[in-house]
Design an enzyme around this catalytic site. Structure first.
Site, PDB file in Angstrom:
ATOM      1  N   SER A 165     -59.149  12.422 -29.584  1.00 21.36           N
ATOM      2  CA  SER A 165     -59.878  13.529 -30.795  1.00 21.36           C
ATOM      3  C   SER A 165     -61.126  12.072 -31.517  1.00 21.36           C
ATOM      4  O   SER A 165     -61.480  13.372 -32.338  1.00 21.36           O
ATOM      5  CB  SER A 165     -58.791  13.176 -31.512  1.00 21.36           C
ATOM      6  OG  SER A 165     -58.490  11.969 -31.964  1.00 21.36           O
ATOM      7  N   LYS A 168     -64.935   9.153 -27.170  1.00 22.65           N
ATOM      8  CA  LYS A 168     -65.132   8.923 -25.551  1.00 22.65           C
ATOM      9  C   LYS A 168     -65.583   7.831 -25.396  1.00 22.65           C
ATOM     10  O   LYS A 168     -65.694   6.824 -25.890  1.00 22.65           O
ATOM     11  CB  LYS A 168     -66.619   9.464 -24.909  1.00 22.65           C
ATOM     12  CG  LYS A 168     -67.186  11.480 -25.365  1.00 22.65           C
ATOM     13  CD  LYS A 168     -68.144  11.138 -24.577  1.00 22.65           C
ATOM     14  CE  LYS A 168     -68.599  12.481 -25.546  1.00 22.65           C
ATOM     15  NZ  LYS A 168     -67.468  14.096 -24.830  1.00 22.65           N
ATOM     16  N   ASP A 279     -48.000   3.419 -30.545  1.00 23.11           N
ATOM     17  CA  ASP A 279     -49.234   4.227 -29.969  1.00 23.11           C
ATOM     18  C   ASP A 279     -48.369   3.180 -28.076  1.00 23.11           C
ATOM     19  O   ASP A 279     -49.103   3.964 -27.380  1.00 23.11           O
ATOM     20  CB  ASP A 279     -49.897   4.501 -30.388  1.00 23.11           C
ATOM     21  CG  ASP A 279     -50.105   6.294 -29.359  1.00 23.11           C
ATOM     22  OD1 ASP A 279     -48.911   6.782 -29.863  1.00 23.11           O
ATOM     23  OD2 ASP A 279     -51.371   6.346 -29.311  1.00 23.11           O
TER      24      ASP A 279
END
Length: 456
Positions: A165, A168, A279
């Site tokens: 998001s 890259k 995460d």
């Protein structure tokens, strides 16, 4: 008697009065004509001129303010003397006072934005001429940014390894050493819009700490442009752990134990530094060509989470999020241990969700540790409560050997080959595309002050 004599005299002289010629008037007319000839011959301008100091020193007569020498009978009006657009009654422009508006006014803000744009245009011009933007991202104080320029000159960008998001991940190569890096290229605007100012550079700070553990991905350099930041991470040529599990399928217990032990070391190191990852998932675990694994992607990490510190903000990936976070309750380091339990279950059963039927008697110890890691009450969860290294599942693990990377990996992976349809990457094009959208205000550029570093 006298009047009668006078009348007689007039009648004798013809009865008419003679007009006596005015010699002074003729002389004046001749003088005017002569002056007009001089003006035409010398080509004097008919506009009013202001004498200078040098002119005053000369003994020449001062010119009249009138456009032409005056005649004997009429004077020029001010409108005839001056050009049509000049008004003697108006104050000169330099005498006008500038009205200062408060900085909070809309007009002032617009002027400040325009000023910022002018600065950035100057920077663009400098960069086109080979002079890079100052490293802090704010107004340049020197002509070159040593760190950023040195790194950029040495790098060649190949193709995109992955996209997210914020930006890259690109494969890059150092032309001097031929070492490869996974460069994380992030958009400043996206980072600032999605995070508080204090959290924008959390990954940058965590990566600096990560160098203390062999089970966390290390960073070799960081640099920035006006619109982008670049993090040069060590390149793990064998992909992520999710791809590894898809290729290997269900792992045997010894293999699962090896990878679980390395993950435990990495997670405990983070927690010792007050960092919660939030995460953890197979996609955020990378496999080195040596067969060891490393945790990466610290963009959602929390800092300063020591002791009983808790948070309530939701973060993570569906399927790996702890129940207390889903319930919007306060949470701590227990969320990482819950995610670890899901990953361990996935290694052994190839499923994310725990099912008792997937465990036979030979896997009872593995089932036990997974159940303790997936406790709904974080206070009773293994990792928060009890000694995870002392669990029976790890009874054959030599933790000193694990931390020293002396325990041989169960699998030596094959480095991945770039796909034919891999997207090429051009840093200048990405920068130009970001500049076209909208420039970043200087107050946001200041957040990235001191961002660049290199470990070479």
């Amino acid at each position: 008697m006298d009047s009668a004599k006078a009348k007689m005299v007039l009648r004798r002289r013809g009865g008419k009065k003679r007009q006596i010629s005015d010699s002074s008037a003729d002389e004046q007319k001749m003088k005017e004509e002569e002056e007009e000839k001089i003006i035409r011959r010398k080509g004097w301008k008919k506009q009013r001129t202001i004498p200078t100091a040098a002119d005053e020193d000369k003994e020449t007569p001062r010119r009249s303010k009138k456009r032409i020498p005056p005649s004997s009978s009429e004077k020029m009006s001010p409108k005839q003397i001056l050009p049509e657009d000049e008004d003697l009654t108006a104050k000169p422009k330099c005498a006008k006072k500038r009205k200062l508006n408060p900085i909070s006014s809309k007009k002032a803000k617009t002027s400040l934005i325009k000023k910022d744009d002018d600065i950035l245009k100057t920077e663009d011009k400098q960069e086109d001429q080979g002079v890079s933007v100052e490293d802090s991202g704010v107004r340049p104080t020197c002509s070159r940014s040593t760190i950023s320029d040195t790194i950029r000159e040495r790098l060649i960008f190949h193709h995109v390894l992955g996209e997210g998001s914020f930006g890259k991940v690109v494969l890059a190569e150092d032309t001097s050493t031929h070492q490869k890096y996974a460069v994380k290229v992030l958009r400043k605007k996206a980072m600032v819009a999605d995070c508080d100012e204090a959290d924008v550079l959390v990954e940058h700070r965590v990566l600096r700490l990560a160098s203390g553990s062999p089970f966390l991905v290390h960073t070799h350099f960081a640099l920035q442009t006006k619109m982008l930041v670049l993090l040069g991470l060590e390149y793990m040529s064998c992909g992520d752990f999710d791809q590894f599990l898809q290729m290997k399928g269900q792992l045997d217990i010894p293999s699962a134990r090896f990878y679980a032990a390395e993950l435990v070391c990495g997670i405990q190191f983070l927690h010792s530094k007050g960092i919660i990852h939030r995460d953890l998932k197979p996609e955020n675990i990378l496999v080195a060509d040596t067969g060891h694994i490393k945790i990466t992607d610290f963009g959602l990490a929390l800092e300063n989470m020591f002791g009983d510190c808790t948070a309530t903000e939701y973060a993570g990936t569906e399927g790996y999020v702890a129940p207390e976070m889903l319930a919007e309750e306060e949470y701590g380091i227990g969320v990482d241990w819950y995610s670890f339990g899901i990953i361990l279950n996935q290694m052994i059963t190839s499923k994310c969700t725990y099912h008792p039927t997937l465990f036979d008697t030979t896997r009872s110890i593995a089932e036990d540790i997974i159940k303790e890691l997936l406790q709904r009450d974080p206070a009773k969860r293994l990792g928060v409560h009890g000694n995870i290294r002392g669990h029976q599942f790890f009874q054959h693990i030599d933790w000193v050997s694990v931390e020293a990377l002396q325990m041989p990996p169960p699998h030596i992976p094959v480095p991945s080959v770039p796909q034919h349809h891999a997207k090429p990457f051009n840093l200048k094009k990405m920068e130009a595309a970001e500049v076209k959208k909208r420039r970043l205000p200087l107050k946001h550029q200041a957040i990235f002050r001191g961002f660049s570093f290199v470990t070479w």
